[in-house]
Motif scaffolding. Structure first.
Motif, mmCIF file in Angstrom:
data_model
loop_
_atom_site.group_PDB
_atom_site.id
_atom_site.type_symbol
_atom_site.label_atom_id
_atom_site.label_comp_id
_atom_site.label_asym_id
_atom_site.label_seq_id
_atom_site.Cartn_x
_atom_site.Cartn_y
_atom_site.Cartn_z
ATOM 1 N N TYR A 1 6.285 0.568 5.049
ATOM 2 C CA TYR A 1 5.457 -0.582 5.425
ATOM 3 C C TYR A 1 4.028 -0.182 5.778
ATOM 4 O O TYR A 1 3.083 -0.914 5.496
ATOM 5 N N PHE A 2 3.843 0.986 6.374
ATOM 6 C CA PHE A 2 2.505 1.419 6.815
ATOM 7 C C PHE A 2 1.498 1.386 5.666
ATOM 8 O O PHE A 2 0.310 1.176 5.899
ATOM 9 N N LEU A 3 1.934 1.553 4.412
ATOM 10 C CA LEU A 3 1.043 1.424 3.247
ATOM 11 C C LEU A 3 1.366 0.201 2.397
ATOM 12 O O LEU A 3 0.461 -0.474 1.916
ATOM 13 N N GLU A 4 2.641 -0.062 2.209
ATOM 14 C CA GLU A 4 3.037 -1.139 1.292
ATOM 15 C C GLU A 4 2.680 -2.523 1.818
ATOM 16 O O GLU A 4 2.657 -3.479 1.039
ATOM 17 N N GLN A 5 2.341 -2.641 3.102
ATOM 18 C CA GLN A 5 1.931 -3.934 3.648
ATOM 19 C C GLN A 5 0.687 -4.476 2.942
ATOM 20 O O GLN A 5 0.436 -5.676 2.950
ATOM 21 N N TYR A 6 -0.070 -3.609 2.295
ATOM 22 C CA TYR A 6 -1.306 -4.010 1.632
ATOM 23 C C TYR A 6 -1.089 -4.408 0.166
ATOM 24 O O TYR A 6 -2.036 -4.764 -0.529
ATOM 25 N N PHE A 7 0.163 -4.333 -0.309
ATOM 26 C CA PHE A 7 0.468 -4.594 -1.714
ATOM 27 C C PHE A 7 1.608 -5.590 -1.849
ATOM 28 O O PHE A 7 2.431 -5.741 -0.956
ATOM 29 N N ASP A 8 1.630 -6.241 -2.997
ATOM 30 C CA ASP A 8 2.737 -7.119 -3.355
ATOM 31 C C ASP A 8 3.709 -6.247 -4.126
ATOM 32 O O ASP A 8 3.496 -5.960 -5.305
#
Length: 121
Positions: free
Chosen positions: A108-115
């Motif tokens: 989540y720490f990175l994937e929160q910025y992507f769909d």
């Protein structure tokens, strides 16, 4: 209807892909955007991803809870980014099972910025 005596030939078992990952962002790494990496993150040398760079990999494993330089494990999932040019791979230790929920929480720490969508292999 009778079964073919060669039925076993038609059943395929997928072998898990073993990978050696070079860690370039170990646990605790802080990037230029202020993200601190809670897991080891690296790449597979020689495998080129959609962005023209080497394939990025999240390491999620009970055997990778400290900063590492190298990790050898099994490819268990692909995170498909709908709004980016590349996918991310998820590698864990042999015989470890991960759920989509666990992968989602750990990345989540990175994937929160992507769909993105997680595909278990």
């Amino acid at each position: 209807m009778t079964q073919s005596p060669n039925k076993e030939r038609h059943q395929m078992t997928m072998k898990k892909l073993k990978l050696r990952v070079t860690i370039d962002r170990p646990i605790g790494f802080k990037d230029d955007y202020g993200n601190t990496y809670p897991i080891n993150y690296g790449f597979v040398p020689g495998v080129i991803a959609g962005d023209g760079e080497e394939q990025d990999v999240y390491i999620i494993s009970k055997n990778a809870t400290t900063p590492l330089d190298i990790f050898e494990g099994i490819l268990v999932a692909v995170i498909h980014r709908k709004n980016d040019t590349e996918d991310k791979w998820v590698v864990t230790s042999k015989n470890e099972l991960l759920s989509k929920q666990e992968i989602s929480e750990k990345t989540y720490f990175l994937e929160q910025y992507f769909d993105s969508v997680i595909e278990l292999l």
